[in-house]
Write a protein that holds these residues in place. Structure first.
Motif, PDB file in Angstrom:
ATOM      1  N   ILE A   8      -7.933   8.656  27.477  1.00 43.03           N
ATOM      2  CA  ILE A   8      -9.209   8.194  26.919  1.00 43.03           C
ATOM      3  C   ILE A   8      -8.955   7.182  25.806  1.00 43.03           C
ATOM      4  O   ILE A   8      -9.632   6.154  25.713  1.00 43.03           O
ATOM      5  N   ALA A   9      -7.942   7.457  24.969  1.00 43.42           N
ATOM      6  CA  ALA A   9      -7.637   6.570  23.848  1.00 43.42           C
ATOM      7  C   ALA A   9      -7.153   5.214  24.320  1.00 43.42           C
ATOM      8  O   ALA A   9      -7.320   4.212  23.616  1.00 43.42           O
ATOM      9  N   ALA A  10      -6.549   5.166  25.496  1.00 41.71           N
ATOM     10  CA  ALA A  10      -6.027   3.905  26.003  1.00 41.71           C
ATOM     11  C   ALA A  10      -7.123   2.995  26.556  1.00 41.71           C
ATOM     12  O   ALA A  10      -6.949   1.775  26.629  1.00 41.71           O
ATOM     13  N   LEU A  11      -8.250   3.567  26.935  1.00 45.64           N
ATOM     14  CA  LEU A  11      -9.308   2.777  27.577  1.00 45.64           C
ATOM     15  C   LEU A  11      -9.873   1.683  26.671  1.00 45.64           C
ATOM     16  O   LEU A  11     -10.075   0.546  27.138  1.00 45.64           O
ATOM     17  N   PRO A  12     -10.185   1.954  25.397  1.00 40.88           N
ATOM     18  CA  PRO A  12     -10.764   0.892  24.559  1.00 40.88           C
ATOM     19  C   PRO A  12      -9.864  -0.340  24.425  1.00 40.88           C
ATOM     20  O   PRO A  12     -10.370  -1.442  24.211  1.00 40.88           O
ATOM     21  N   THR A  13      -8.555  -0.162  24.535  1.00 41.80           N
ATOM     22  CA  THR A  13      -7.652  -1.305  24.415  1.00 41.80           C
ATOM     23  C   THR A  13      -7.261  -1.891  25.771  1.00 41.80           C
ATOM     24  O   THR A  13      -7.085  -3.102  25.901  1.00 41.80           O
ATOM     25  N   SER A  14      -7.161  -1.038  26.790  1.00 46.33           N
ATOM     26  CA  SER A  14      -6.723  -1.514  28.106  1.00 46.33           C
ATOM     27  C   SER A  14      -7.878  -1.938  29.007  1.00 46.33           C
ATOM     28  O   SER A  14      -7.693  -2.715  29.945  1.00 46.33           O
ATOM     29  N   ALA A  15      -9.064  -1.426  28.764  1.00 48.49           N
ATOM     30  CA  ALA A  15     -10.219  -1.762  29.615  1.00 48.49           C
ATOM     31  C   ALA A  15     -11.423  -2.123  28.737  1.00 48.49           C
ATOM     32  O   ALA A  15     -12.533  -1.673  28.984  1.00 48.49           O
ATOM     33  N   THR A  16     -11.172  -2.967  27.762  1.00 50.04           N
ATOM     34  CA  THR A  16     -12.212  -3.298  26.785  1.00 50.04           C
ATOM     35  C   THR A  16     -13.429  -3.930  27.450  1.00 50.04           C
ATOM     36  O   THR A  16     -14.567  -3.507  27.233  1.00 50.04           O
ATOM     37  N   ARG A  17     -13.201  -4.957  28.268  1.00 47.52           N
ATOM     38  CA  ARG A  17     -14.332  -5.664  28.893  1.00 47.52           C
ATOM     39  C   ARG A  17     -15.116  -4.743  29.821  1.00 47.52           C
ATOM     40  O   ARG A  17     -16.349  -4.789  29.848  1.00 47.52           O
ATOM     41  N   SER A  18     -14.412  -3.942  30.583  1.00 51.69           N
ATOM     42  CA  SER A  18     -15.095  -3.030  31.510  1.00 51.69           C
ATOM     43  C   SER A  18     -15.967  -2.042  30.746  1.00 51.69           C
ATOM     44  O   SER A  18     -17.113  -1.774  31.151  1.00 51.69           O
ATOM     45  N   LEU A  19     -15.443  -1.510  29.658  1.00 51.05           N
ATOM     46  CA  LEU A  19     -16.229  -0.567  28.860  1.00 51.05           C
ATOM     47  C   LEU A  19     -17.454  -1.244  28.266  1.00 51.05           C
ATOM     48  O   LEU A  19     -18.543  -0.651  28.215  1.00 51.05           O
ATOM     49  N   VAL A  20     -17.299  -2.491  27.822  1.00 50.18           N
ATOM     50  CA  VAL A  20     -18.437  -3.219  27.249  1.00 50.18           C
ATOM     51  C   VAL A  20     -19.518  -3.429  28.303  1.00 50.18           C
ATOM     52  O   VAL A  20     -20.716  -3.248  28.041  1.00 50.18           O
ATOM     53  N   VAL A  21     -19.098  -3.800  29.518  1.00 53.43           N
ATOM     54  CA  VAL A  21     -20.078  -4.017  30.603  1.00 53.43           C
ATOM     55  C   VAL A  21     -20.784  -2.708  30.954  1.00 53.43           C
ATOM     56  O   VAL A  21     -22.018  -2.667  31.098  1.00 53.43           O
ATOM     57  N   ILE A  22     -20.018  -1.639  31.100  1.00 54.14           N
ATOM     58  CA  ILE A  22     -20.613  -0.334  31.427  1.00 54.14           C
ATOM     59  C   ILE A  22     -21.574   0.101  30.334  1.00 54.14           C
ATOM     60  O   ILE A  22     -22.678   0.593  30.617  1.00 54.14           O
ATOM     61  N   LEU A  23     -21.162  -0.092  29.093  1.00 58.32           N
ATOM     62  CA  LEU A  23     -22.019   0.278  27.972  1.00 58.32           C
ATOM     63  C   LEU A  23     -23.317  -0.528  27.982  1.00 58.32           C
ATOM     64  O   LEU A  23     -24.399   0.017  27.741  1.00 58.32           O
ATOM     65  N   ALA A  24     -23.221  -1.816  28.281  1.00 57.46           N
ATOM     66  CA  ALA A  24     -24.415  -2.656  28.329  1.00 57.46           C
ATOM     67  C   ALA A  24     -25.383  -2.178  29.404  1.00 57.46           C
ATOM     68  O   ALA A  24     -26.603  -2.116  29.187  1.00 57.46           O
ATOM     69  N   VAL A  25     -24.835  -1.820  30.572  1.00 60.57           N
ATOM     70  CA  VAL A  25     -25.682  -1.320  31.661  1.00 60.57           C
ATOM     71  C   VAL A  25     -26.363  -0.017  31.256  1.00 60.57           C
ATOM     72  O   VAL A  25     -27.570   0.171  31.495  1.00 60.57           O
ATOM     73  N   LEU A 361     -15.457   7.576  23.305  1.00 56.16           N
ATOM     74  CA  LEU A 361     -15.200   6.300  23.969  1.00 56.16           C
ATOM     75  C   LEU A 361     -15.759   5.102  23.205  1.00 56.16           C
ATOM     76  O   LEU A 361     -15.056   4.120  22.962  1.00 56.16           O
ATOM     77  N   VAL A 362     -17.042   5.183  22.836  1.00 62.27           N
ATOM     78  CA  VAL A 362     -17.694   4.032  22.213  1.00 62.27           C
ATOM     79  C   VAL A 362     -17.220   3.832  20.783  1.00 62.27           C
ATOM     80  O   VAL A 362     -16.980   2.689  20.350  1.00 62.27           O
ATOM     81  N   HIS A 363     -17.066   4.912  20.033  1.00 63.99           N
ATOM     82  CA  HIS A 363     -16.651   4.766  18.630  1.00 63.99           C
ATOM     83  C   HIS A 363     -15.272   4.096  18.515  1.00 63.99           C
ATOM     84  O   HIS A 363     -15.123   3.126  17.742  1.00 63.99           O
ATOM     85  N   PRO A 364     -14.258   4.536  19.274  1.00 65.52           N
ATOM     86  CA  PRO A 364     -12.985   3.789  19.239  1.00 65.52           C
ATOM     87  C   PRO A 364     -13.137   2.347  19.721  1.00 65.52           C
ATOM     88  O   PRO A 364     -12.502   1.436  19.176  1.00 65.52           O
ATOM     89  N   LEU A 365     -13.992   2.131  20.736  1.00 64.66           N
ATOM     90  CA  LEU A 365     -14.207   0.774  21.246  1.00 64.66           C
ATOM     91  C   LEU A 365     -14.755  -0.137  20.153  1.00 64.66           C
ATOM     92  O   LEU A 365     -14.336  -1.303  20.034  1.00 64.66           O
ATOM     93  N   VAL A 366     -15.675   0.372  19.359  1.00 69.74           N
ATOM     94  CA  VAL A 366     -16.249  -0.417  18.264  1.00 69.74           C
ATOM     95  C   VAL A 366     -15.156  -0.872  17.300  1.00 69.74           C
ATOM     96  O   VAL A 366     -15.110  -2.042  16.887  1.00 69.74           O
ATOM     97  N   PHE A 367     -14.253   0.024  16.950  1.00 74.37           N
ATOM     98  CA  PHE A 367     -13.199  -0.335  15.998  1.00 74.37           C
ATOM     99  C   PHE A 367     -12.151  -1.246  16.639  1.00 74.37           C
ATOM    100  O   PHE A 367     -11.574  -2.102  15.956  1.00 74.37           O
ATOM    101  N   VAL A 368     -11.895  -1.101  17.937  1.00 72.69           N
ATOM    102  CA  VAL A 368     -10.987  -2.012  18.631  1.00 72.69           C
ATOM    103  C   VAL A 368     -11.542  -3.427  18.609  1.00 72.69           C
ATOM    104  O   VAL A 368     -10.809  -4.401  18.342  1.00 72.69           O
ATOM    105  N   LEU A 369     -12.840  -3.560  18.884  1.00 72.53           N
ATOM    106  CA  LEU A 369     -13.455  -4.881  18.872  1.00 72.53           C
ATOM    107  C   LEU A 369     -13.511  -5.459  17.453  1.00 72.53           C
ATOM    108  O   LEU A 369     -13.281  -6.657  17.248  1.00 72.53           O
ATOM    109  N   ALA A 370     -13.803  -4.605  16.486  1.00 71.10           N
ATOM    110  CA  ALA A 370     -13.943  -5.078  15.110  1.00 71.10           C
ATOM    111  C   ALA A 370     -12.599  -5.370  14.455  1.00 71.10           C
ATOM    112  O   ALA A 370     -12.549  -6.081  13.441  1.00 71.10           O
TER     113      ALA A 370
END
Length: 756
Positions: A8-25, A361-370
């Motif tokens: 799970i921890a690897a997803l925000p860094t390895s699949a950043t764009r995919s997570l952003v798209v899924i989150l947007a949907v 998932l989303v909270h780590p993604l936010v910090f990866v992007l920021a």
């Protein structure tokens, strides 16, 4: 578990764009769901269940009209009503009769049998006037127990009451607000021009106000909760950037929960309106724990990938466990037979599961992007100098550990004493608790009832015995029961066909069955169906009461049943008392106690689950007392203060227990880490190290929970801020217990004993 969290921890860094798209949907879908959200008061559905009492009530309302669709207009004048004003009131009655969904209007002129073509109120025959005495009593307005119903005008002639019977569909399928607005507009336009003041009240108006306030509270409370969550994060981390980033995931969790409610058809009502703020606050608390770990790792020089991975591996398990214990608390609510509370249980479990996914998932993604922003990187790397590190509970913990046996024994004795105060449960339910006794609608209703009589009723159905029908014999039997109840319950007005027979006698008409039917024929169903069943299978006797505590309603209903069945007659079968007041009084006691049973199950399940999770029986045992003691303290205080246990408090205590366990989980998680890292260390030293590490986060989390729930004080529905008040009390007491009592219990159950 570690492998899962690492993936799970690897997803925000390895699949950043995919997570952003899924989150947007998902956010788009949530937006669609929010647009479909429905708001209801939920008070009529609260007791919808499979219980026999509710089944009898459902059959009862098919046979007899009810009082909960009667709106009241209180019309006041500074001086006794003048002839011109009385003429204006006649015009108002005519206008009200033309409004859609208005079935009938009862006023000082009688029953509104309007003739729009002639533009006047039709004259009533002498028999109609005789029936009018019962008309004024049937909707819930009889205050004189010897036949003549009280007039709908005050003794000084400065106030009058109009009773407006609305279509039953407004209670079940269609919103009543447009009809009520039309009534208020007509009254203010016509009567206001004559110098009369108009106040609208009654059950439809109260229920409509609860719905409107529930809608407003969602916006106010959730907005306030988000702002307060940001402010407490700003205080904790002393960085605008980190506070802002920490607030994103909780906001997304809230949006997704609301969207899920809309898509799944879960309406927001008096029970479910606390779930969104709960999701927001719990997500904020979990995010603060993770953010604290992110910053700690970043300040040690780790890159963002390593920071996220290490933080999730360390704090992912307790975050998952805290969410699961709260989900268990919601699951405990499913033991209630109320379909509304069962629905609350299901929606709460789904919302918390979704919130956990957002946190992980989303909270780590936010910090990866920021992390790409230099100000964010600097803020995270410098945040370790925050004030949390200055918090030191070591001296206090050390003192309590030195006296661990007396401390634990004292706490256990205190818990037993509080349990004796708390049990057996004393329950209470009043419909007006969702509005507030000092609300303008309630004050207006009390003024109207002082003129027109009490609105609520205890219904005693009198079913025709085999071979019987409406006849002089059955009317005589009903009259005998009526007289017995008048004598046995002298403080409560009684309304039945006997009331109409007395009015006929006062006009020198024979009170025969034929004349009773003729008197009721020209009247609207809201009157005739309140005395004789629609299918002509029986008669109805009503004992009129005010808004009494549920225990008093149960006592009066039982006494009325006893008196009615003591009458010697063979024409009628006295059925169990029913009606909204009786069903709510009797089922609330049962259902609140079912919630208490659910709480006991939660109190047992959470420690067992924690023990299973850690595979440590001592952790499960250590969890019980520190988390049970705060609940018993708050519950005992409610009973001792006379507030008793209501739906709101029962829900608060159950859910607060599941949430209060969160701090315990973080303590146990840290203790397990310390024991694995330093297996040879003394047990007391290990507890000291764990508490020194986790205490700042516990204090911050409790502050976040309490300050976030503090937003409920902005709610206009009293049960919301009552719920929040109880939760905050439990959170603070639970923090104290986890900081002081939990270490002493753990010290008595060490794997490796030592002395401080």
């Amino acid at each position: 578990m570690t492998r899962l969290l690492a993936r799970i921890a690897a997803l925000p860094t390895s699949a950043t764009r995919s997570l952003v798209v899924i989150l947007a949907v998902l956010l788009v879908l949530a937006g669609v769901g929010i647009s479909q959200l429905r708001y209801e008061d939920g008070t009529r559905a609260l007791f919808d269940s499979s219980r026999a009492e509710y089944a009898k009530y459902s059959a009862h309302i098919e046979r007899y009209s009810q009082n909960d669709t009667v709106a009241l207009l209180l019309i006041s004048s500074e001086r006794p009503l003048a002839d011109q004003q009385i003429g204006t009131l006649r015009d108002l009655v005519l206008a009200l009769g033309e409004i859609g969904h208005v079935e009938a209007v009862y006023s000082l002129f009688g029953v509104n049998t309007t003739n729009p073509a002639a533009g006047d109120i039709a004259e009533l025959s002498s028999r109609d006037l005789a029936a009018l005495e019962t008309v004024r009593a049937a909707p819930g307005t009889a205050t004189e127990t010897h036949g003549a119903a009280q007039s709908l005008i005050s003794g000084d002639r400065t106030q009058t009451v109009m009773l407006i019977a609305l279509d039953n569909r407004l209670a079940d399928a269609e919103p009543s607000a447009p009809t009520l607005d039309a009534i208020a507009a007509a009254a203010n336009r016509i009567a206001g021009a004559a110098g009369l003041s108009i106040e609208l009240t009654g059950m439809p108006a109260i229920r409509s106000q609860i719905t409107e306030r529930t809608y407003q509270d969602q916006r106010v409370v959730n907005s306030a909760g988000a702002i307060l969550g940001f402010l407490i994060s700003l205080i904790v981390f002393r960085s605008f950037w980190i506070a802002a980033l920490n607030s994103i995931a909780p906001g997304i969790a809230l949006v997704m929960a609301l969207g899920m409610f809309g898509l799944a058809g879960f309406e927001i009502n008096v029970m479910r309106n606390a779930v969104p703020i709960l999701v927001l606050v719990l997500a904020t608390a979990d995010c603060i724990h993770l953010t604290y770990a992110f910053c700690r790792k970043a300040s040690d020089g780790a890159d963002i990938g390593e920071t996220v991975r290490d933080a999730l591996i360390e704090l992912g398990p307790p975050c998952m466990l805290t969410s699961l214990t709260t989900i268990i608390a919601f699951a405990g609510l499913s033991l209630s037979q109320s379909s509304l509370i069962q629905s609350l249980s299901l929606s709460g479990m789904i919302a918390l599961a979704m919130s956990l996914g957002v946190v992980l998932l989303v909270h780590p993604l936010v910090f990866v992007l920021a992390w790409r922003l230099a100000p964010v990187r600097r803020a995270m790397q410098r945040s370790r100098s925050g004030f949390l590190r200055a918090i030191d509970v070591g001296p206090i913990t050390r003192s309590f550990l030195a006296w661990r046996r007396p401390v634990v024994l004292t706490a256990a004795a205190l818990a037993i004493g509080l349990a004796f105060l708390f049990l057996p449960l004393k329950t209470d339910f009043r419909f007006y608790e969702y509005v507030g006794q000092d609300d303008a609608l309630i004050e207006t209703l009390e003024s109207a009832e002082s003129i027109a009589g009490p609105l609520h009723a205890i219904d005693i159905p009198l079913h025709f015995a085999e071979g019987q029908a409406l006849s002089n014999e059955t009317l005589d039997a009903a009259s005998a029961i009526h007289l017995t109840l008048e004598a046995g319950l002298p403080e409560t007005p009684v309304v039945s066909t006997e009331t109409l027979r007395r009015a006929l006698e006062a006009r020198d008409e024979w009170p025969s069955a034929n004349n009773v039917v003729l008197a009721l024929t020209p009247l609207p169903p809201s009157v005739s169906d309140s005395l004789i069943a629609r299918d002509e299978s029986g008669l109805l006797l009503r004992v009129m009461i005010g808004d009494l505590p549920s225990a008093e309603v149960r006592d009066i209903a039982s006494r009325a049943e006893e008196l009615a069945r003591a009458v010697e007659q063979d024409a009628l079968i006295v059925e169990d008392a029913t009606g909204p007041s009786v069903v709510s009084a009797r089922l609330s006691d049962i259902m609140i106690k079912q919630l208490a049973g659910g709480f006991l199950l939660v109190a047992l399940a959470c420690p067992l689950f924690i023990a299973f999770w850690h595979r440590r029986w001592d952790f499960g045992v250590a969890t019980i007392l520190p988390n049970l003691l705060p609940i018993l303290a708050v519950g005992a205080w409610l009973v001792w203060s006379g507030a008793d246990i209501q739906f709101t408090s029962a829900l608060a205590l159950t859910l607060a227990f599941g949430i209060a366990v969160d701090d315990t989980v973080h303590v146990l998680n840290r203790l397990a880490i310390e024991q694995r890292s330093h297996p040879a260390r003394d047990a007391i030293a290990t507890i000291h190290a764990a508490m020194r590490h986790v205490a700042p986060a516990l204090i911050a989390t409790t502050a976040v929970l309490s300050v976030g729930i503090l937003s409920t004080y902005f709610a206009s529905v009293p049960t919301i801020w009552n719920w929040g008040q109880l939760c905050i009390a439990v959170f603070i007491l639970a923090l104290i217990a986890d900081l002081l009592l939990l270490p002493t219990i753990l010290a008595l159950l060490p794997r490796k004993r030592a002395t401080p």
